[in-house]
Each structure stands twice: as structure tokens, then as C-alpha cells.
Design a protein around this motif. Structure first.
Motif, PDB file in Angstrom:
ATOM      1  N   THR A 166      43.691  42.029  40.424  1.00  0.00           N
ATOM      2  CA  THR A 166      43.904  40.481  41.086  1.00  0.00           C
ATOM      3  C   THR A 166      44.331  39.398  41.969  1.00  0.00           C
ATOM      4  O   THR A 166      44.915  38.423  42.091  1.00  0.00           O
ATOM      5  CB  THR A 166      42.500  39.752  40.075  1.00  0.00           C
ATOM      6  OG1 THR A 166      43.270  39.324  38.784  1.00  0.00           O
ATOM      7  CG2 THR A 166      41.178  40.151  39.632  1.00  0.00           C
ATOM      8  N   ARG A 211      35.753  46.063  36.018  1.00  0.00           N
ATOM      9  CA  ARG A 211      36.528  45.559  35.809  1.00  0.00           C
ATOM     10  C   ARG A 211      36.888  46.529  34.553  1.00  0.00           C
ATOM     11  O   ARG A 211      36.116  46.949  33.548  1.00  0.00           O
ATOM     12  CB  ARG A 211      35.659  44.219  34.870  1.00  0.00           C
ATOM     13  CG  ARG A 211      35.857  42.767  35.840  1.00  0.00           C
ATOM     14  CD  ARG A 211      35.636  41.834  35.106  1.00  0.00           C
ATOM     15  NE  ARG A 211      34.338  41.481  34.123  1.00  0.00           N
ATOM     16  CZ  ARG A 211      35.177  40.167  32.742  1.00  0.00           C
ATOM     17  NH1 ARG A 211      35.391  39.258  33.717  1.00  0.00           N
ATOM     18  NH2 ARG A 211      34.176  40.730  31.518  1.00  0.00           N
ATOM     19  N   ILE A 233      37.206  38.313  38.646  1.00  0.00           N
ATOM     20  CA  ILE A 233      36.294  38.969  40.067  1.00  0.00           C
ATOM     21  C   ILE A 233      36.857  37.485  40.418  1.00  0.00           C
ATOM     22  O   ILE A 233      36.282  36.875  40.453  1.00  0.00           O
ATOM     23  CB  ILE A 233      35.105  38.750  39.747  1.00  0.00           C
ATOM     24  CG1 ILE A 233      35.372  40.693  38.823  1.00  0.00           C
ATOM     25  CG2 ILE A 233      35.020  39.341  41.252  1.00  0.00           C
ATOM     26  CD1 ILE A 233      35.209  41.387  38.645  1.00  0.00           C
ATOM     27  N   ARG A 281      35.995  34.900  43.801  1.00  0.00           N
ATOM     28  CA  ARG A 281      35.061  34.138  43.784  1.00  0.00           C
ATOM     29  C   ARG A 281      34.484  34.914  44.757  1.00  0.00           C
ATOM     30  O   ARG A 281      32.917  34.869  44.742  1.00  0.00           O
ATOM     31  CB  ARG A 281      35.183  32.661  43.825  1.00  0.00           C
ATOM     32  CG  ARG A 281      34.197  31.745  43.984  1.00  0.00           C
ATOM     33  CD  ARG A 281      35.049  30.017  43.876  1.00  0.00           C
ATOM     34  NE  ARG A 281      33.451  29.478  44.309  1.00  0.00           N
ATOM     35  CZ  ARG A 281      32.672  28.907  43.415  1.00  0.00           C
ATOM     36  NH1 ARG A 281      33.354  29.902  42.288  1.00  0.00           N
ATOM     37  NH2 ARG A 281      31.834  28.417  43.585  1.00  0.00           N
ATOM     38  N   SER A 330      32.087  37.440  43.361  1.00  0.00           N
ATOM     39  CA  SER A 330      31.800  37.867  41.785  1.00  0.00           C
ATOM     40  C   SER A 330      30.203  36.551  42.486  1.00  0.00           C
ATOM     41  O   SER A 330      29.062  36.684  41.573  1.00  0.00           O
ATOM     42  CB  SER A 330      31.883  36.615  40.966  1.00  0.00           C
ATOM     43  OG  SER A 330      32.717  35.140  41.472  1.00  0.00           O
ATOM     44  N   ARG A 331      30.637  35.925  43.117  1.00  0.00           N
ATOM     45  CA  ARG A 331      29.147  35.026  43.280  1.00  0.00           C
ATOM     46  C   ARG A 331      28.214  35.647  44.134  1.00  0.00           C
ATOM     47  O   ARG A 331      26.928  35.381  44.408  1.00  0.00           O
ATOM     48  CB  ARG A 331      29.577  33.141  44.192  1.00  0.00           C
ATOM     49  CG  ARG A 331      30.423  33.583  45.763  1.00  0.00           C
ATOM     50  CD  ARG A 331      30.209  32.238  45.766  1.00  0.00           C
ATOM     51  NE  ARG A 331      30.426  32.574  47.177  1.00  0.00           N
ATOM     52  CZ  ARG A 331      31.389  31.998  48.099  1.00  0.00           C
ATOM     53  NH1 ARG A 331      31.934  30.650  47.422  1.00  0.00           N
ATOM     54  NH2 ARG A 331      31.937  32.009  49.679  1.00  0.00           N
ATOM     55  N   GLN A 386      26.873  41.291  41.453  1.00  0.00           N
ATOM     56  CA  GLN A 386      27.260  41.339  40.297  1.00  0.00           C
ATOM     57  C   GLN A 386      28.068  42.533  40.334  1.00  0.00           C
ATOM     58  O   GLN A 386      28.278  43.883  40.719  1.00  0.00           O
ATOM     59  CB  GLN A 386      25.757  41.265  39.452  1.00  0.00           C
ATOM     60  CG  GLN A 386      26.142  42.687  38.387  1.00  0.00           C
ATOM     61  CD  GLN A 386      25.994  40.954  37.091  1.00  0.00           C
ATOM     62  OE1 GLN A 386      25.737  39.826  38.011  1.00  0.00           O
ATOM     63  NE2 GLN A 386      27.095  41.216  36.282  1.00  0.00           N
ATOM     64  N   TYR A 387      29.103  42.320  38.722  1.00  0.00           N
ATOM     65  CA  TYR A 387      29.980  42.982  38.696  1.00  0.00           C
ATOM     66  C   TYR A 387      30.060  44.412  37.043  1.00  0.00           C
ATOM     67  O   TYR A 387      28.043  43.849  36.427  1.00  0.00           O
ATOM     68  CB  TYR A 387      31.156  42.644  38.179  1.00  0.00           C
ATOM     69  CG  TYR A 387      31.963  41.481  37.199  1.00  0.00           C
ATOM     70  CD1 TYR A 387      31.557  42.169  36.129  1.00  0.00           C
ATOM     71  CD2 TYR A 387      31.759  40.441  38.060  1.00  0.00           C
ATOM     72  CE1 TYR A 387      31.761  40.721  35.418  1.00  0.00           C
ATOM     73  CE2 TYR A 387      31.833  39.578  37.266  1.00  0.00           C
ATOM     74  CZ  TYR A 387      31.653  39.533  35.636  1.00  0.00           C
ATOM     75  OH  TYR A 387      31.818  38.504  34.864  1.00  0.00           O
ATOM     76  N   ASP A 433      31.432  45.618  33.401  1.00  0.00           N
ATOM     77  CA  ASP A 433      32.711  45.828  32.634  1.00  0.00           C
ATOM     78  C   ASP A 433      32.887  47.634  32.128  1.00  0.00           C
ATOM     79  O   ASP A 433      31.722  48.037  31.570  1.00  0.00           O
ATOM     80  CB  ASP A 433      32.324  44.716  31.095  1.00  0.00           C
ATOM     81  CG  ASP A 433      32.407  43.745  31.622  1.00  0.00           C
ATOM     82  OD1 ASP A 433      33.112  43.068  32.723  1.00  0.00           O
ATOM     83  OD2 ASP A 433      32.277  42.884  30.927  1.00  0.00           O
TER      84      ASP A 433
END
Length: 195
Positions: free
Chosen positions: A114, A145, A151, A153, A156-157, A160-161, A163
Motif C-alpha cells: 500500500t 489482505r 486498503i 479508499r 475499499s468503499r 469487499q475484501y 482477510d
């Protein structure tokens, strides 16, 4: 057809035939694999598995390789630059072609990725442009992740990620489950898979 194209086709056919005669299989990415057969013949196995492009930064190569193995073991065709790029190949063009031809793009986010400038972020931008061409009810771009990173922005907005920590197996199971469900949905809708 020009003489030059015709000559090139004959040369490629000679190379493939020579490899098969010497017992070497020949994979043509996006098409399939020619396997040597008995009595100078050959078999052709078309590629029908979904292609998964894995994006990562160099520092996360071990995790990317682990994902590659997990996806391959579960019946997908993962694409990782370290495994697929050939010496002398125009890698920026090859990467863009691989992303476009992929059914899924898995972006490996970490504290390292990142904050580092480079190819990873170019791949993300290109993949997001490709995702914009995919029907709205389909999944193409899958962020994962590797650690407790933030993540970006813009991603991520909207997306969906998953983990992959603290439980790697559960995270991989989730990603594979999503991809398998997408394959089923595409087959049900009779939409061709890319690649």
C-alpha cells in the motif's frame, strides 16, 4: 494472407512438432496444451479452467506463490509473473494481456504494497478499468489482505475484501468459494469465460 504470416505459421508449427516428437509438451497460453502421444501423434487438451491473475509486490512473493499453489490445487489456472513471463518478453504488454484474459484478478494488499510505488499500482488501475467492463452482477476484482493494512479508499468503499490472516485457510476458502460460485453463475447465464 501475406507470405510473412504464412512463413511464421509454418515455423511455429515446425517448432511445436519438433517439441512433441522429442517428448516435450507445448502449452499455448489461453488455448491449451499439446501432449506427445504414441506413434508420433499428439493429444490436445483445451484450457477450460478459469484464469486468476495474482497481483503483488516483490516483498510479498512468498504469499503470492502460496496463493498460486492454492488456486492451482483447487482447479484454477493462476497467473503469476514469476511463473509465466518468458525471458525477453515485453512484460508490461504481457501483464496487461494476462489481466484482460483473466476471469479473476486477485490483488494482494499488505503494509508493504500500500505504500510502495510501482507496477503493483499500475496493475490495480488497469484491472479496475477491466472490471468496469464486466457485468455489474459479476465479480472480477478480489482484494485480499495479507496483514492489517489499509486498503486504498477508492477500492475499499466499492469492493469487499477478504482477510488471509489470521487464518490463511479460511481466507483462501472464501476466495475460492466466490470464484467457484461465479463460474457456476456464468455457466448458468451461458456467458463465455475469458481466456
Amino acid at each position: 494472407m501475406s507470405k510473412q504470416v504464412s512463413s511464421l505459421r509454418r515455423r511455429v508449427a515446425r517448432i511445436v512438432r519438433h517439441a512433441l516428437e522429442h517428448g516435450t509438451e507445448v502449452e499455448i497460453d489461453g488455448l491449451g496444451t499439446f501432449l506427445p502421444g504414441r506413434n508420433q501423434g499428439f493429444r490436445f487438451i483445451a484450457q477450460t479452467k478459469s484464469r486468476v491473475f495474482i497481483a503483488y509486490v516483490e516483498e510479498d512473493l512468498a504469499a503470492a506463490k502460496k496463493l498460486y499453489a492454492a488456486f492451482e490445487q483447487r482447479g484454477f489456472r493462476p497467473w503469476l509473473d514469476r511463473r509465466k513471463l518468458l525471458p525477453g518478453q515485453n512484460w508490461p504488454r504481457a501483464i496487461e494481456t494476462a489481466i484482460q484474459a483473466s476471469n479473476f484478478f486477485v490483488a494482494c494488499f499488505s503494509q508493504r504494497s500500500t505504500c510502495k510505488r510501482g507496477t503493483f499500482h499500475s496493475e490495480l488501475r488497469f484491472a479496475l478499468n477491466c472490471a468496469a467492463q464486466v457485468p455489474l452482477d459479476e465479480i472480477f476484482f478480489i482484494p485480499v489482505r495479507l496483514d492489517r493494512c489499509v486498503i486504498p479508499r477508492d477500492i475499499s468503499r466499492k469492493i469487499q475484501y477478504v482477510d488471509l490472516f489470521p487464518n490463511w485457510r479460511d481466507g483462501v476458502r472464501t476466495v475460492v468459494g466466490v470464484m467457484k460460485k461465479q463460474e457456476e453463475n456464468r455457466k448458468r447465464k451461458h456467458l463465455p469465460l475469458a481466456g
